[in-house]
Motif scaffolding. Structure first.
Motif, PDB file in Angstrom:
ATOM      1  N   GLY A  40      13.521   9.872  31.679  1.00  0.00           N
ATOM      2  CA  GLY A  40      13.822   8.479  31.975  1.00  0.00           C
ATOM      3  C   GLY A  40      13.746   7.578  30.751  1.00  0.00           C
ATOM      4  O   GLY A  40      14.321   6.491  30.739  1.00  0.00           O
ATOM      5  N   ILE A  41      13.036   8.033  29.715  1.00  0.00           N
ATOM      6  CA  ILE A  41      12.974   7.266  28.469  1.00  0.00           C
ATOM      7  C   ILE A  41      14.384   7.042  27.932  1.00  0.00           C
ATOM      8  O   ILE A  41      14.693   5.973  27.391  1.00  0.00           O
ATOM      9  CB  ILE A  41      12.102   7.996  27.429  1.00  0.00           C
ATOM     10  N   PHE A  42      15.257   8.033  28.092  1.00  0.00           N
ATOM     11  CA  PHE A  42      16.620   7.959  27.581  1.00  0.00           C
ATOM     12  C   PHE A  42      17.616   7.449  28.628  1.00  0.00           C
ATOM     13  O   PHE A  42      18.601   6.794  28.271  1.00  0.00           O
ATOM     14  CB  PHE A  42      17.071   9.348  27.102  1.00  0.00           C
ATOM     15  N   LEU A  43      17.354   7.738  29.912  1.00  0.00           N
ATOM     16  CA  LEU A  43      18.342   7.436  30.951  1.00  0.00           C
ATOM     17  C   LEU A  43      18.086   6.143  31.713  1.00  0.00           C
ATOM     18  O   LEU A  43      19.036   5.510  32.186  1.00  0.00           O
ATOM     19  CB  LEU A  43      18.391   8.600  31.958  1.00  0.00           C
ATOM     20  N   SER A  44      16.830   5.733  31.824  1.00  0.00           N
ATOM     21  CA  SER A  44      16.510   4.597  32.695  1.00  0.00           C
ATOM     22  C   SER A  44      17.213   3.283  32.328  1.00  0.00           C
ATOM     23  O   SER A  44      17.530   2.497  33.232  1.00  0.00           O
ATOM     24  CB  SER A  44      14.995   4.377  32.742  1.00  0.00           C
ATOM     25  N   PRO A  45      17.492   2.985  31.039  1.00  0.00           N
ATOM     26  CA  PRO A  45      18.186   1.715  30.751  1.00  0.00           C
ATOM     27  C   PRO A  45      19.586   1.631  31.354  1.00  0.00           C
ATOM     28  O   PRO A  45      20.144   0.534  31.475  1.00  0.00           O
ATOM     29  CB  PRO A  45      18.261   1.697  29.217  1.00  0.00           C
ATOM     30  N   PHE A  46      20.161   2.776  31.752  1.00  0.00           N
ATOM     31  CA  PHE A  46      21.502   2.772  32.327  1.00  0.00           C
ATOM     32  C   PHE A  46      21.486   2.700  33.848  1.00  0.00           C
ATOM     33  O   PHE A  46      22.545   2.655  34.479  1.00  0.00           O
ATOM     34  CB  PHE A  46      22.259   4.031  31.883  1.00  0.00           C
ATOM     35  N   MET A  89      25.784   0.700  30.366  1.00  0.00           N
ATOM     36  CA  MET A  89      24.927   0.312  31.493  1.00  0.00           C
ATOM     37  C   MET A  89      25.727   0.250  32.790  1.00  0.00           C
ATOM     38  O   MET A  89      25.279   0.745  33.833  1.00  0.00           O
ATOM     39  CB  MET A  89      24.276  -1.047  31.196  1.00  0.00           C
ATOM     40  N   TRP A  90      26.907  -0.324  32.729  1.00  0.00           N
ATOM     41  CA  TRP A  90      27.728  -0.425  33.943  1.00  0.00           C
ATOM     42  C   TRP A  90      28.284   0.936  34.363  1.00  0.00           C
ATOM     43  O   TRP A  90      28.435   1.210  35.560  1.00  0.00           O
ATOM     44  CB  TRP A  90      28.855  -1.434  33.728  1.00  0.00           C
ATOM     45  N   LEU A  91      28.572   1.794  33.401  1.00  0.00           N
ATOM     46  CA  LEU A  91      28.999   3.155  33.733  1.00  0.00           C
ATOM     47  C   LEU A  91      27.868   3.900  34.427  1.00  0.00           C
ATOM     48  O   LEU A  91      28.086   4.597  35.438  1.00  0.00           O
ATOM     49  CB  LEU A  91      29.426   3.895  32.471  1.00  0.00           C
ATOM     50  N   GLY A  92      26.661   3.773  33.891  1.00  0.00           N
ATOM     51  CA  GLY A  92      25.505   4.407  34.526  1.00  0.00           C
ATOM     52  C   GLY A  92      25.272   3.873  35.924  1.00  0.00           C
ATOM     53  O   GLY A  92      24.931   4.632  36.846  1.00  0.00           O
ATOM     54  N   PHE A  93      25.445   2.567  36.088  1.00  0.00           N
ATOM     55  CA  PHE A  93      25.270   1.957  37.411  1.00  0.00           C
ATOM     56  C   PHE A  93      26.312   2.487  38.399  1.00  0.00           C
ATOM     57  O   PHE A  93      26.014   2.743  39.578  1.00  0.00           O
ATOM     58  CB  PHE A  93      25.373   0.438  37.276  1.00  0.00           C
ATOM     59  N   LEU A  94      27.552   2.687  37.901  1.00  0.00           N
ATOM     60  CA  LEU A  94      28.610   3.225  38.742  1.00  0.00           C
ATOM     61  C   LEU A  94      28.291   4.658  39.163  1.00  0.00           C
ATOM     62  O   LEU A  94      28.404   5.025  40.356  1.00  0.00           O
ATOM     63  CB  LEU A  94      29.945   3.190  37.987  1.00  0.00           C
TER      64      LEU A  94
END
Length: 256
Positions: free
Chosen positions: A50-56, A21-26
């Motif tokens: 987004g089903i796969f990517l949105s949680p990040f 999650m933090w990597l995706g946020f970065l």
């Protein structure tokens, strides 16, 4: 003893998810995901990824901090107490919740107008895990799992209000940016999976004395051995013969 009690996979999966999650946020803040890229866009084919990517992806530090702690705790509890179905619950819950969010259009509850929105964040997964952990303990009615249910209810019981639109509780100058659809979808999927998997893996122990007619002398080897070695203990005891009053009739007449 405490070390042996901890399932290290539970810690590992919790850490990996929060780190992702933090990597995706970065990456999001570095411009890899801009606009609605990677978000769930209801009823839009473009928004299916987004089903796969949105949680990040998250809207800010407050958003990702707010999801990181419950994600870590709930994933740990899931893999610690339900290792036999944890992966199924986690990944199936993730996909089904995201797909259900995609199917639910964002409609203004007051005007009925359709608003195209981009939904990001891991709150849908938070709701899946929280509602699964609570209702699984209830459906199984097992002391250990009920304890987990009570812990979840104690710390995350307030999540139940998130399944309703924020506009119902406060007057907002503009539409809420909190996706109650994600929360509602996660709660529904979590409850359904708790019911579906209620008989999977470890269940309530039933002790022998809980079964009707559980004791049988024939199955008690020590008792049978004692009877064989001490037959004298089981001889019929002598008893006094019951008096027959007619035999003493003459004696009674004399004394009378």
């Amino acid at each position: 003893m405490f070390k042996n009690a901890i399932n290290y996979n539970a810690v590992l999966y919790a850490v990996l998810m929060v780190a992702a999650m933090w990597l995706g946020f970065l990456l999001q803040n570095l411009g890899w995901f801009s606009g609605c890229s990677g978000a769930i866009i209801p009823l839009s084919p473009y928004g299916l990824k987004g089903i796969f990517l949105s949680p990040f992806l998250h809207g800010g530090l407050e958003h990702i901090f707010g999801n990181s702690v419950p994600i870590f705790v709930l994933i740990f509890l899931l893999f610690q107490f339900y290792p036999f179905i944890a992966k199924k619950v986690f990944f199936l819950g993730w996909i089904l919740t995201g797909f259900l969010v995609w199917l639910l259009p964002s409609i203004d509850i007051y005007t009925g107008d359709y608003n195209q929105v981009c939904i990001i964040g891991a709150s849908g997964i938070v709701y899946v895990l929280a509602f699964f952990l609570f209702f699984s303990g209830v459906f199984r009615w097992n002391t250990k799992f009920l304890t987990v249910s009570m812990v979840v209810a104690l710390y995350y019981g307030g999540l139940v209000w998130g399944v309703l639109p924020e506009e119902l509780f406060s007057h907002l100058a503009e539409p809420s940016r909190i996706s109650w659809q994600s929360h509602l979808s996660g709660a529904v999927i979590g409850i359904i999976m708790a019911f579906m998997f209620r008989k999977a893996g470890e269940r309530k122990k039933k002790y022998i004395w809980e079964f009707p007619n559980y004791y049988s002398e024939k199955d008690d080897k020590l008792w049978q051995q004692y009877k064989e070695n001490h037959p004298e203990d089981f001889l019929e005891l002598p008893y006094k013969k019951k008096d027959n009053v007619w035999e003493h009739l003459d004696e009674i007449r004399k004394n009378g």
